[in-house]
Design a protein around this motif. Structure first.
Motif, PDB file in Angstrom:
ATOM      1  N   GLY A  72      55.569  49.255  -1.924  1.00  0.00           N
ATOM      2  CA  GLY A  72      56.603  49.583  -2.894  1.00  0.00           C
ATOM      3  C   GLY A  72      56.069  49.952  -4.260  1.00  0.00           C
ATOM      4  O   GLY A  72      56.800  49.900  -5.240  1.00  0.00           O
ATOM      5  N   ILE A  73      54.780  50.300  -4.331  1.00  0.00           N
ATOM      6  CA  ILE A  73      54.197  50.747  -5.590  1.00  0.00           C
ATOM      7  C   ILE A  73      53.492  52.075  -5.359  1.00  0.00           C
ATOM      8  O   ILE A  73      53.106  52.398  -4.237  1.00  0.00           O
ATOM      9  N   THR A  74      53.335  52.823  -6.415  1.00  0.00           N
ATOM     10  CA  THR A  74      52.663  54.113  -6.316  1.00  0.00           C
ATOM     11  C   THR A  74      51.150  53.921  -6.353  1.00  0.00           C
ATOM     12  O   THR A  74      50.652  52.835  -6.692  1.00  0.00           O
ATOM     13  N   TYR A  75      50.428  54.985  -6.067  1.00  0.00           N
ATOM     14  CA  TYR A  75      48.963  54.963  -6.142  1.00  0.00           C
ATOM     15  C   TYR A  75      48.519  54.578  -7.555  1.00  0.00           C
ATOM     16  O   TYR A  75      47.639  53.743  -7.733  1.00  0.00           O
ATOM     17  N   ASN A  76      49.138  55.178  -8.574  1.00  0.00           N
ATOM     18  CA  ASN A  76      48.768  54.873  -9.960  1.00  0.00           C
ATOM     19  C   ASN A  76      49.038  53.416 -10.321  1.00  0.00           C
ATOM     20  O   ASN A  76      48.254  52.792 -11.043  1.00  0.00           O
ATOM     21  N   GLN A  77      50.127  52.860  -9.823  1.00  0.00           N
ATOM     22  CA  GLN A  77      50.404  51.447 -10.060  1.00  0.00           C
ATOM     23  C   GLN A  77      49.357  50.574  -9.379  1.00  0.00           C
ATOM     24  O   GLN A  77      48.927  49.562  -9.940  1.00  0.00           O
ATOM     25  N   ALA A  78      48.936  50.957  -8.177  1.00  0.00           N
ATOM     26  CA  ALA A  78      47.908  50.201  -7.460  1.00  0.00           C
ATOM     27  C   ALA A  78      46.594  50.214  -8.235  1.00  0.00           C
ATOM     28  O   ALA A  78      45.926  49.180  -8.362  1.00  0.00           O
ATOM     29  N   VAL A  79      46.228  51.368  -8.775  1.00  0.00           N
ATOM     30  CA  VAL A  79      45.001  51.459  -9.568  1.00  0.00           C
ATOM     31  C   VAL A  79      45.122  50.572 -10.808  1.00  0.00           C
ATOM     32  O   VAL A  79      44.191  49.839 -11.150  1.00  0.00           O
ATOM     33  N   SER A  80      46.257  50.612 -11.471  1.00  0.00           N
ATOM     34  CA  SER A  80      46.461  49.777 -12.662  1.00  0.00           C
ATOM     35  C   SER A  80      46.361  48.294 -12.325  1.00  0.00           C
ATOM     36  O   SER A  80      45.765  47.515 -13.072  1.00  0.00           O
ATOM     37  N   LEU A  81      46.940  47.891 -11.197  1.00  0.00           N
ATOM     38  CA  LEU A  81      46.841  46.497 -10.778  1.00  0.00           C
ATOM     39  C   LEU A  81      45.396  46.117 -10.485  1.00  0.00           C
ATOM     40  O   LEU A  81      44.932  45.040 -10.851  1.00  0.00           O
ATOM     41  N   PHE A  82      44.661  47.007  -9.822  1.00  0.00           N
ATOM     42  CA  PHE A  82      43.258  46.737  -9.523  1.00  0.00           C
ATOM     43  C   PHE A  82      42.463  46.546 -10.811  1.00  0.00           C
ATOM     44  O   PHE A  82      41.708  45.597 -10.954  1.00  0.00           O
ATOM     45  N   VAL A  83      42.644  47.453 -11.746  1.00  0.00           N
ATOM     46  CA  VAL A  83      41.907  47.354 -13.009  1.00  0.00           C
ATOM     47  C   VAL A  83      42.286  46.061 -13.723  1.00  0.00           C
ATOM     48  O   VAL A  83      41.414  45.327 -14.204  1.00  0.00           O
ATOM     49  N   GLY A  84      43.567  45.759 -13.771  1.00  0.00           N
ATOM     50  CA  GLY A  84      44.011  44.536 -14.433  1.00  0.00           C
ATOM     51  C   GLY A  84      43.498  43.282 -13.755  1.00  0.00           C
ATOM     52  O   GLY A  84      43.078  42.331 -14.413  1.00  0.00           O
ATOM     53  N   ASN A  85      43.499  43.281 -12.440  1.00  0.00           N
ATOM     54  CA  ASN A  85      43.082  42.090 -11.701  1.00  0.00           C
ATOM     55  C   ASN A  85      41.574  41.944 -11.620  1.00  0.00           C
ATOM     56  O   ASN A  85      41.066  40.828 -11.567  1.00  0.00           O
ATOM     57  N   ASN A  86      40.855  43.032 -11.564  1.00  0.00           N
ATOM     58  CA  ASN A  86      39.427  42.960 -11.274  1.00  0.00           C
ATOM     59  C   ASN A  86      38.505  43.371 -12.403  1.00  0.00           C
ATOM     60  O   ASN A  86      37.392  42.872 -12.483  1.00  0.00           O
ATOM     61  N   GLU A  87      38.930  44.271 -13.237  1.00  0.00           N
ATOM     62  CA  GLU A  87      38.042  44.769 -14.274  1.00  0.00           C
ATOM     63  C   GLU A  87      38.244  44.067 -15.609  1.00  0.00           C
ATOM     64  O   GLU A  87      37.301  43.809 -16.327  1.00  0.00           O
ATOM     65  N   TRP A  88      39.473  43.735 -15.936  1.00  0.00           N
ATOM     66  CA  TRP A  88      39.754  43.132 -17.243  1.00  0.00           C
ATOM     67  C   TRP A  88      39.859  41.616 -17.172  1.00  0.00           C
ATOM     68  O   TRP A  88      40.080  40.963 -18.178  1.00  0.00           O
ATOM     69  N   ASN A  89      39.679  41.032 -16.001  1.00  0.00           N
ATOM     70  CA  ASN A  89      39.866  39.592 -15.867  1.00  0.00           C
ATOM     71  C   ASN A  89      38.894  38.792 -16.719  1.00  0.00           C
ATOM     72  O   ASN A  89      39.158  37.659 -17.069  1.00  0.00           O
ATOM     73  N   ARG A  90      37.754  39.360 -17.056  1.00  0.00           N
ATOM     74  CA  ARG A  90      36.766  38.633 -17.835  1.00  0.00           C
ATOM     75  C   ARG A  90      37.268  38.278 -19.231  1.00  0.00           C
ATOM     76  O   ARG A  90      36.757  37.364 -19.865  1.00  0.00           O
ATOM     77  N   LEU A  91      38.263  38.987 -19.714  1.00  0.00           N
ATOM     78  CA  LEU A  91      38.812  38.683 -21.033  1.00  0.00           C
ATOM     79  C   LEU A  91      39.673  37.425 -21.006  1.00  0.00           C
ATOM     80  O   LEU A  91      39.815  36.748 -22.017  1.00  0.00           O
ATOM     81  N   GLU A  92      40.263  37.126 -19.838  1.00  0.00           N
ATOM     82  CA  GLU A  92      41.214  36.024 -19.756  1.00  0.00           C
ATOM     83  C   GLU A  92      40.733  34.849 -18.918  1.00  0.00           C
ATOM     84  O   GLU A  92      41.294  33.769 -18.996  1.00  0.00           O
ATOM     85  N   GLN A  93      39.720  35.060 -18.070  1.00  0.00           N
ATOM     86  CA  GLN A  93      39.291  33.994 -17.171  1.00  0.00           C
ATOM     87  C   GLN A  93      37.846  34.224 -16.753  1.00  0.00           C
ATOM     88  O   GLN A  93      37.267  35.259 -17.061  1.00  0.00           O
ATOM     89  N   ASP A  94      37.281  33.264 -16.039  1.00  0.00           N
ATOM     90  CA  ASP A  94      35.937  33.421 -15.522  1.00  0.00           C
ATOM     91  C   ASP A  94      35.911  34.578 -14.522  1.00  0.00           C
ATOM     92  O   ASP A  94      36.897  34.832 -13.834  1.00  0.00           O
ATOM     93  N   PRO A  95      34.780  35.262 -14.419  1.00  0.00           N
ATOM     94  CA  PRO A  95      34.698  36.350 -13.449  1.00  0.00           C
ATOM     95  C   PRO A  95      34.779  35.822 -12.017  1.00  0.00           C
ATOM     96  O   PRO A  95      34.462  34.670 -11.761  1.00  0.00           O
ATOM     97  N   PRO A  96      35.197  36.675 -11.078  1.00  0.00           N
ATOM     98  CA  PRO A  96      35.235  36.245  -9.690  1.00  0.00           C
ATOM     99  C   PRO A  96      33.830  35.886  -9.212  1.00  0.00           C
ATOM    100  O   PRO A  96      32.837  36.320  -9.795  1.00  0.00           O
TER     101      PRO A  96
END
Length: 100
Positions: A72-96
């Motif tokens: 139920g999300i577009t390709y662009n929304q999926a990319v944004s979620l990926f970046v938010g969940n995986n690339e920017w997480n270091r600003l808010e929490q420990d890295p995976p």
């Protein structure tokens, strides 16, 4: 908050649709190979993408996954979620663990 709600819904949907677990990343592809529900030619496509990555293969793979479960999300929304969940997480929490 809408982005957070969408991420939570995506994770819940993944958990609800995922009937396979694996003990570590090293055995993930074995679990995927044995999974009863996956896109046609998923394993071959994933391995080809990993061995010979290109922009076209990456976008094709992402679209294949979006088409398979129709989250139920577009390709662009999926990319944004990926970046938010995986690339920017270091600003808010420990890295995976994979990044440690």
């Amino acid at each position: 908050m809408e982005g957070v709600d969408q991420r939570l819904r995506s994770r819940i949907e993944f958990g609800n649709n995922s009937r396979n677990t694996f003990p570590c990343h090293k055995s993930m592809m074995s679990a995927v190979e044995n999974a009863p529900e996956k896109p046609d030619r998923f394993v071959e496509t994933a391995l080809d993408l990993l061995q010979n990555p290109t922009y076209e293969k990456c976008t094709s793979f992402a679209q294949m996954m979006l088409d398979f479960r129709a989250p139920g999300i577009t390709y662009n929304q999926a990319v944004s979620l990926f970046v938010g969940n995986n690339e920017w997480n270091r600003l808010e929490q420990d890295p995976p663990l994979s990044d440690r």
